[in-house]
Design a protein around this motif. Structure first.
Motif, PDB file in Angstrom:
ATOM      1  N   MET A 197      46.355 -15.393  96.611  1.00 26.89           N
ATOM      2  CA  MET A 197      45.714 -16.546  97.246  1.00 26.89           C
ATOM      3  C   MET A 197      45.759 -16.436  98.766  1.00 26.89           C
ATOM      4  O   MET A 197      44.777 -16.752  99.447  1.00 26.89           O
ATOM      5  N   LYS A 252      43.068 -14.361 100.314  1.00 31.99           N
ATOM      6  CA  LYS A 252      41.771 -15.026 100.425  1.00 31.99           C
ATOM      7  C   LYS A 252      41.707 -15.899 101.675  1.00 31.99           C
ATOM      8  O   LYS A 252      40.685 -15.966 102.350  1.00 31.99           O
ATOM      9  N   TYR A 258      43.232 -26.152 103.772  1.00 30.55           N
ATOM     10  CA  TYR A 258      43.660 -25.700 102.450  1.00 30.55           C
ATOM     11  C   TYR A 258      44.729 -26.660 101.936  1.00 30.55           C
ATOM     12  O   TYR A 258      45.706 -26.924 102.627  1.00 30.55           O
ATOM     13  N   ASN A 298      38.443 -19.453  90.556  1.00 31.39           N
ATOM     14  CA  ASN A 298      39.069 -18.577  91.545  1.00 31.39           C
ATOM     15  C   ASN A 298      37.929 -17.953  92.335  1.00 31.39           C
ATOM     16  O   ASN A 298      37.484 -16.848  92.044  1.00 31.39           O
ATOM     17  N   TYR A 309      40.868 -21.366  95.376  1.00 36.30           N
ATOM     18  CA  TYR A 309      41.535 -20.086  95.149  1.00 36.30           C
ATOM     19  C   TYR A 309      42.721 -20.360  94.233  1.00 36.30           C
ATOM     20  O   TYR A 309      43.582 -21.170  94.579  1.00 36.30           O
ATOM     21  N   SER A 310      42.771 -19.714  93.079  1.00 32.01           N
ATOM     22  CA  SER A 310      43.846 -20.018  92.137  1.00 32.01           C
ATOM     23  C   SER A 310      44.441 -18.748  91.558  1.00 32.01           C
ATOM     24  O   SER A 310      43.790 -17.707  91.477  1.00 32.01           O
ATOM     25  N   SER A 311      45.690 -18.883  91.145  1.00 29.23           N
ATOM     26  CA  SER A 311      46.403 -17.791  90.490  1.00 29.23           C
ATOM     27  C   SER A 311      47.733 -18.329  89.975  1.00 29.23           C
ATOM     28  O   SER A 311      48.378 -19.132  90.647  1.00 29.23           O
ATOM     29  N   SER A 345      46.855 -23.586  92.838  1.00 29.74           N
ATOM     30  CA  SER A 345      45.575 -23.391  93.516  1.00 29.74           C
ATOM     31  C   SER A 345      45.664 -23.845  94.965  1.00 29.74           C
ATOM     32  O   SER A 345      46.530 -24.634  95.341  1.00 29.74           O
TER      33      SER A 345
END
Length: 171
Positions: free
Chosen positions: A21, A24, A80, A92, A156-158, A162
């Motif tokens: 993340m 990004k 963010y 994502n 943006y995720s993982s 997020s």
């Protein structure tokens, strides 16, 4: 005869998820640099390292990167916001879509960080020790208003967490 099944899933958030993340975020900042000259490569690397640590440990609440003029965030500015997904799927997205050719005359590049609620569970000593291991030391400040509005435009995720990105847009 009735049968039932239980499935238990365990998810561990790792530094690899956090780096995914944070990379990004760094890509967004590099695009901002390409269009507007800031942040520098070294600043971008430090912001990426900071975000990686804060996401990994659950201490990131909100972080802003962008330009301020007359005390207000202007376009181009990115915000963010960190979230726990609680087993909810999240997109994502690919980084990007920082708009070029916005007027930054008389504006200065800033970053502003708000810690998560988990941060307040640390003692003052633990907070100071944690901050000492970050790539740079932030000073106290207060949030600023936005000249325009915020548009949620990327996620943006993982690993069950997020970062939701919002961009400042001009009226």
């Amino acid at each position: 005869m009735t049968q039932s099944y239980t499935i238990t899933e365990s998810r561990t958030f790792t530094v690899t998820h956090a780096r995914h993340m944070a990379a990004k975020v760094a890509a967004d900042l590099k695009r901002m640099q390409r269009f507007y000259g800031e942040p520098s490569d070294s600043d971008t690397a430090e912001y990426e390292e900071e975000v990686t640590s804060l996401i990994r440990d659950g201490y990131l609440g909100v972080v802003w990167y962008g330009y301020k003029r007359d005390g207000e965030w202007i376009e181009p500015t990115l915000r963010y916001t960190a979230h726990e997904l609680a087993d909810q799927p999240a997109p994502n997205d690919d980084p990007g879509k920082v708009r070029p050719s916005k007027d930054t005359t008389g504006a200065t590049f800033y970053s502003f960080l708000e810690y998560s609620g988990a941060w307040s569970n640390l003692t003052q000593s633990e907070q100071e020790q944690y901050k000492a291991n970050l790539p740079f030391q932030r000073v106290n400040g207060s949030t600023s208003s936005v000249h325009g509005y915020l548009e949620n435009d990327r996620v943006y995720s993982s690993g069950g967490r997020s970062l939701n990105r919002a961009s400042v847009r001009s009226y």
